[in-house]
Scaffold this motif. Structure first.
Motif, PDB file in Angstrom:
ATOM      1  N   PRO A 365      10.318  11.471  19.083  1.00 41.74           N
ATOM      2  CA  PRO A 365       9.243  11.996  18.225  1.00 41.74           C
ATOM      3  C   PRO A 365       8.664  10.958  17.264  1.00 41.74           C
ATOM      4  CG  PRO A 365      10.973  13.623  18.426  1.00 41.74           C
ATOM      5  CD  PRO A 365      11.469  12.392  19.111  1.00 41.74           C
ATOM      6  N   HIS A 366       9.504  10.097  16.710  1.00 42.69           N
ATOM      7  CA  HIS A 366       8.985   9.114  15.756  1.00 42.69           C
ATOM      8  C   HIS A 366       8.015   8.138  16.427  1.00 42.69           C
ATOM      9  CE1 HIS A 366       9.037   7.035  11.897  1.00 42.69           C
ATOM     10  NE2 HIS A 366       9.076   5.886  12.568  1.00 42.69           N
ATOM     11  N   ASP A 367       8.150   7.946  17.738  1.00 42.26           N
ATOM     12  CA  ASP A 367       7.215   7.063  18.441  1.00 42.26           C
ATOM     13  C   ASP A 367       5.790   7.608  18.396  1.00 42.26           C
ATOM     14  OD1 ASP A 367       9.177   5.224  19.168  1.00 42.26           O
ATOM     15  OD2 ASP A 367       9.712   6.350  20.968  1.00 42.26           O
ATOM     16  N   LEU A 368       5.641   8.900  18.153  1.00 46.04           N
ATOM     17  CA  LEU A 368       4.303   9.477  18.062  1.00 46.04           C
ATOM     18  C   LEU A 368       3.580   8.977  16.813  1.00 46.04           C
ATOM     19  CD1 LEU A 368       4.974  13.152  19.217  1.00 46.04           C
ATOM     20  CD2 LEU A 368       4.275  11.166  20.575  1.00 46.04           C
ATOM     21  N   ARG A 369       4.310   8.717  15.728  1.00 45.76           N
ATOM     22  CA  ARG A 369       3.688   8.106  14.540  1.00 45.76           C
ATOM     23  C   ARG A 369       3.167   6.714  14.866  1.00 45.76           C
ATOM     24  NH1 ARG A 369       4.294   8.637   9.019  1.00 45.76           N
ATOM     25  NH2 ARG A 369       5.332   6.626   8.714  1.00 45.76           N
ATOM     26  N   ARG A 370       3.957   5.973  15.629  1.00 44.67           N
ATOM     27  CA  ARG A 370       3.523   4.637  16.046  1.00 44.67           C
ATOM     28  C   ARG A 370       2.325   4.744  16.995  1.00 44.67           C
ATOM     29  NH1 ARG A 370       8.152   3.351  17.575  1.00 44.67           N
ATOM     30  NH2 ARG A 370       8.934   2.738  15.532  1.00 44.67           N
ATOM     31  N   THR A 371       2.308   5.806  17.797  1.00 48.06           N
ATOM     32  CA  THR A 371       1.176   6.027  18.695  1.00 48.06           C
ATOM     33  C   THR A 371      -0.098   6.296  17.896  1.00 48.06           C
ATOM     34  OG1 THR A 371       2.653   6.925  20.390  1.00 48.06           O
ATOM     35  CG2 THR A 371       0.319   7.493  20.567  1.00 48.06           C
ATOM     36  N   VAL A 372      -0.002   7.123  16.850  1.00 50.68           N
ATOM     37  CA  VAL A 372      -1.151   7.408  15.991  1.00 50.68           C
ATOM     38  C   VAL A 372      -1.676   6.130  15.364  1.00 50.68           C
ATOM     39  CG1 VAL A 372      -1.868   8.549  13.853  1.00 50.68           C
ATOM     40  CG2 VAL A 372      -0.492   9.789  15.532  1.00 50.68           C
ATOM     41  N   ARG A 373      -0.762   5.323  14.835  1.00 52.32           N
ATOM     42  CA  ARG A 373      -1.184   4.074  14.183  1.00 52.32           C
ATOM     43  C   ARG A 373      -1.860   3.136  15.170  1.00 52.32           C
ATOM     44  NH1 ARG A 373      -3.227   0.454  12.205  1.00 52.32           N
ATOM     45  NH2 ARG A 373      -2.576  -0.843  10.451  1.00 52.32           N
ATOM     46  N   PRO A 382      -9.794   0.743   9.617  1.00 49.10           N
ATOM     47  CA  PRO A 382      -9.285  -0.343   8.766  1.00 49.10           C
ATOM     48  C   PRO A 382      -7.792  -0.172   8.497  1.00 49.10           C
ATOM     49  CG  PRO A 382     -11.341   0.538   7.883  1.00 49.10           C
ATOM     50  CD  PRO A 382     -10.924   1.467   8.982  1.00 49.10           C
ATOM     51  N   ASP A 383      -7.091  -1.288   8.411  1.00 50.37           N
ATOM     52  CA  ASP A 383      -5.644  -1.247   8.211  1.00 50.37           C
ATOM     53  C   ASP A 383      -5.256  -0.461   6.959  1.00 50.37           C
ATOM     54  OD1 ASP A 383      -5.098  -2.656  10.469  1.00 50.37           O
ATOM     55  OD2 ASP A 383      -4.890  -4.595   9.476  1.00 50.37           O
ATOM     56  N   ALA A 384      -5.987  -0.653   5.855  1.00 50.73           N
ATOM     57  CA  ALA A 384      -5.642   0.021   4.604  1.00 50.73           C
ATOM     58  C   ALA A 384      -5.698   1.531   4.768  1.00 50.73           C
ATOM     59  CB  ALA A 384      -6.576  -0.426   3.490  1.00 50.73           C
ATOM     60  N   VAL A 385      -6.706   2.025   5.516  1.00 52.85           N
ATOM     61  CA  VAL A 385      -6.848   3.469   5.724  1.00 52.85           C
ATOM     62  C   VAL A 385      -5.751   3.977   6.650  1.00 52.85           C
ATOM     63  CG1 VAL A 385      -8.364   5.298   6.535  1.00 52.85           C
ATOM     64  CG2 VAL A 385      -9.328   3.314   5.355  1.00 52.85           C
ATOM     65  N   ALA A 386      -5.502   3.242   7.744  1.00 52.65           N
ATOM     66  CA  ALA A 386      -4.476   3.662   8.697  1.00 52.65           C
ATOM     67  C   ALA A 386      -3.101   3.712   8.039  1.00 52.65           C
ATOM     68  CB  ALA A 386      -4.455   2.709   9.891  1.00 52.65           C
ATOM     69  N   GLU A 387      -2.796   2.734   7.179  1.00 57.23           N
ATOM     70  CA  GLU A 387      -1.514   2.739   6.480  1.00 57.23           C
ATOM     71  C   GLU A 387      -1.444   3.888   5.475  1.00 57.23           C
ATOM     72  OE1 GLU A 387       1.247   0.356   7.004  1.00 57.23           O
ATOM     73  OE2 GLU A 387       0.005   0.570   8.789  1.00 57.23           O
ATOM     74  N   ALA A 388      -2.563   4.222   4.854  1.00 53.08           N
ATOM     75  CA  ALA A 388      -2.592   5.356   3.934  1.00 53.08           C
ATOM     76  C   ALA A 388      -2.360   6.664   4.678  1.00 53.08           C
ATOM     77  CB  ALA A 388      -3.935   5.395   3.198  1.00 53.08           C
ATOM     78  N   ALA A 408     -11.222  10.433   1.321  1.00 54.70           N
ATOM     79  CA  ALA A 408     -12.410  10.615   2.173  1.00 54.70           C
ATOM     80  C   ALA A 408     -12.267   9.835   3.470  1.00 54.70           C
ATOM     81  CB  ALA A 408     -13.668  10.180   1.413  1.00 54.70           C
ATOM     82  N   GLU A 409     -11.760   8.613   3.368  1.00 54.69           N
ATOM     83  CA  GLU A 409     -11.604   7.777   4.562  1.00 54.69           C
ATOM     84  C   GLU A 409     -10.557   8.360   5.509  1.00 54.69           C
ATOM     85  OE1 GLU A 409     -12.854   5.104   1.118  1.00 54.69           O
ATOM     86  OE2 GLU A 409     -11.500   6.808   1.461  1.00 54.69           O
ATOM     87  N   LYS A 410      -9.481   8.916   4.961  1.00 57.90           N
ATOM     88  CA  LYS A 410      -8.460   9.530   5.812  1.00 57.90           C
ATOM     89  C   LYS A 410      -9.047  10.700   6.590  1.00 57.90           C
ATOM     90  CE  LYS A 410      -5.237  10.039   2.560  1.00 57.90           C
ATOM     91  NZ  LYS A 410      -3.936  10.303   1.895  1.00 57.90           N
ATOM     92  N   ARG A 411      -9.837  11.516   5.923  1.00 52.90           N
ATOM     93  CA  ARG A 411     -10.448  12.647   6.628  1.00 52.90           C
ATOM     94  C   ARG A 411     -11.382  12.158   7.730  1.00 52.90           C
ATOM     95  NH1 ARG A 411     -11.012  17.959   6.323  1.00 52.90           N
ATOM     96  NH2 ARG A 411      -9.716  18.058   4.447  1.00 52.90           N
ATOM     97  N   HIS A 412     -12.183  11.142   7.429  1.00 47.72           N
ATOM     98  CA  HIS A 412     -13.125  10.626   8.423  1.00 47.72           C
ATOM     99  C   HIS A 412     -12.398  10.162   9.678  1.00 47.72           C
ATOM    100  CE1 HIS A 412     -16.431   8.309  10.175  1.00 47.72           C
ATOM    101  NE2 HIS A 412     -15.568   7.306  10.307  1.00 47.72           N
ATOM    102  N   TRP A 413     -11.328   9.404   9.512  1.00 47.27           N
ATOM    103  CA  TRP A 413     -10.655   8.839  10.675  1.00 47.27           C
ATOM    104  C   TRP A 413      -9.752   9.834  11.377  1.00 47.27           C
ATOM    105  CZ3 TRP A 413     -12.176   4.814  13.245  1.00 47.27           C
ATOM    106  CH2 TRP A 413     -12.976   3.874  12.612  1.00 47.27           C
ATOM    107  N   LEU A 414      -9.216  10.817  10.683  1.00 49.03           N
ATOM    108  CA  LEU A 414      -8.450  11.855  11.372  1.00 49.03           C
ATOM    109  C   LEU A 414      -9.365  12.780  12.167  1.00 49.03           C
ATOM    110  CD1 LEU A 414      -5.545  12.795   8.927  1.00 49.03           C
ATOM    111  CD2 LEU A 414      -5.439  11.487  11.053  1.00 49.03           C
ATOM    112  N   VAL A 415     -10.578  12.982  11.694  1.00 54.00           N
ATOM    113  CA  VAL A 415     -11.559  13.724  12.489  1.00 54.00           C
ATOM    114  C   VAL A 415     -11.879  12.951  13.763  1.00 54.00           C
ATOM    115  CG1 VAL A 415     -13.965  14.486  12.573  1.00 54.00           C
ATOM    116  CG2 VAL A 415     -12.567  14.983  10.552  1.00 54.00           C
TER     117      VAL A 415
END
Length: 427
Positions: A365-373, A382-388, A408-415
């Motif tokens: 399951p933890h590999d899914l976090r790495r998959t998202v990144r 951007p790296d800063a947003v992905a790390e956030a 705002a950036e997190k919402r944009h990229w998760l969408v």
């Protein structure tokens, strides 16, 4: 000569002298009569006095005999009062040394480790200190744990770690925990300052992971991230899991959050705001909560993640969104990992209960976090947003000075991630 009758009539503060013994006097208090030798110190010329004994237990003849010994010592340049003081101090010091030796003999490795676990209870989450407690209980053994902590030498420490060399990562974890226990013992004064902490010195760099094993073969220590093709195969298959497992794995992919955070989600942490739904993970549930500058993690809920949360809110408007069936707590992250393992093609755990096998193997399951990144990076996030999004603390100076939360950036990229995952699911 000595007059016993005069001695009895002495008032408090009065004294008798013996003419034949200069400096010898009988001093009276409210309750006692004491023989005292009063003299000028040959060391510094000051007047000193030393008690010889009590009258009538000590006769005046015996007092004269002791006075003679003290007088002779003074004539040789010694100070009887100072000698008596030193002797008394030496006795006290010897008693203290013996008491300390007895205490150290009773202060066993088990007691030291118990103190360390108590120390960790104020600094780690329960899961962390419980694991250290369990490790001490299972890996030290009664003989080793019963020995005085100060009696553990370098050879003893090495021998203990050698017993667990088949599992180097476990041995390294034990070594780190014992090093922390010895540091605490020395810092807190429970062990002498000069006690060596052998755990900090032995086998440094030798306890390295051999990597995972599959079917008895070592597959190395490489980090796993699912490719988009593997994600496309996995998404339609998730329905073969139970509803809890399916929802937790889906939340991994749509939020990038940790499994412990997802399983411990509570209804009051979810809010509908002007720009959409949000899940606020309290800092107390975040991995880095022990750091002073850790803040709450704000997670935009979009797509399937939002659908799961709203469905669970309707069923559990108060308390855990992933409640446990066996107790009053929440669903455990460990159960998710165990079930994913059971469904792997190479798993031999109760095959009759797990006939359906995952189309994508060798992942946790933890590999899914790495998959998202990895997917976010491939999409240009951007790296800063992905790390956030993953709630990683920025390194170095950036983490100190950049306090932007990137909501705002997190919402944009998760969408954007939601759109890409749905595209893969429809292939």
């Amino acid at each position: 000569m000595f007059d016993a009758r005069a001695a009895k009539l002495l008032q408090p503060g009065e004294h008798l002298t013996i003419s034949s013994a200069p400096g010898l006097r009988l001093v009276a208090t409210h309750t006692t009569r004491s023989w005292v030798y009063r003299y000028k110190s040959p060391v510094d010329g000051r007047m000193r006095q030393v008690k010889i004994g009590g009258w009538p237990v000590m006769s005046w003849q015996a007092a004269v005999g002791e006075w003679e010994k003290l007088r002779q010592a003074r004539e040789t340049g010694a100070d009887p009062a100072a000698q008596k003081r030193r002797a008394r101090v030496e006795v006290v010091q010897a008693q203290a040394s013996q008491q300390e030796a007895d205490r150290l003999q009773r202060y066993t490795v088990a007691a030291l480790c118990s103190d360390y676990v108590t120390h960790l209870q104020k600094r780690r989450k329960e899961k962390g200190w419980r694991e250290v407690e369990r490790m001490f209980g299972h890996m030290l053994g009664p003989d080793f744990a019963g020995r005085p902590a100060t009696g553990i030498g370098r050879r003893d420490a090495y021998a203990l770690l050698q017993e667990h060399m088949d599992s180097p990562v476990v041995a390294r974890t034990l070594r780190q925990a014992l090093a922390g226990a010895w540091d605490l013992g020395i810092d807190a004064g429970r062990l002498p300052d000069e006690t060596p902490n052998w755990w900090r010195q032995i086998m440094r760099g030798q306890l390295r992971s051999k990597g995972r094993q599959r079917d008895g073969k070592n597959v190395g220590t490489g980090k796993r991230a699912l490719s988009e093709a593997e994600v496309a195969l996995l998404l339609p298959w998730l329905g073969n899991f139970s509803r809890n497992i399916e929802d937790v794995l889906t939340m991994y992919l749509w939020t990038g959050c940790r499994g412990t955070e997802i399983c411990a989600m509570e209804a009051h942490e979810v809010t509908e705001e002007a720009d959409g739904w949000w899940w606020t993970v309290p800092r107390s549930k975040i991995k880095m909560e022990r750091l002073d500058d850790t803040i709450d993690h704000r997670v935009p809920l979009v797509g399937r993640a939002l659908a799961i949360v709203r469905k669970r809110l309707s069923a559990h408007p108060v308390g855990w969104l992933f409640p446990s069936r066996s107790n009053s707590g929440h669903f455990e992250q460990k159960a998710v990992g165990e079930m994913v393992y059971c469904k792997q093609p190479y798993s031999k755990v109760a095959p009759e209960r797990h006939p359906a096998r995952l189309p994508v193997s060798h992942w946790s399951p933890h590999d899914l976090r790495r998959t998202v990144r990895t997917m976010l990076a491939a999409m240009g996030c951007p790296d800063a947003v992905a790390e956030a999004i993953l709630a990683h603390k920025p390194p170095g100076v950036m983490g100190v000075y950049n306090l932007h939360t990137y909501d705002a950036e997190k919402r944009h990229w998760l969408v954007a991630l939601d759109a890409r995952l749905e595209q893969l699911a429809s292939i």
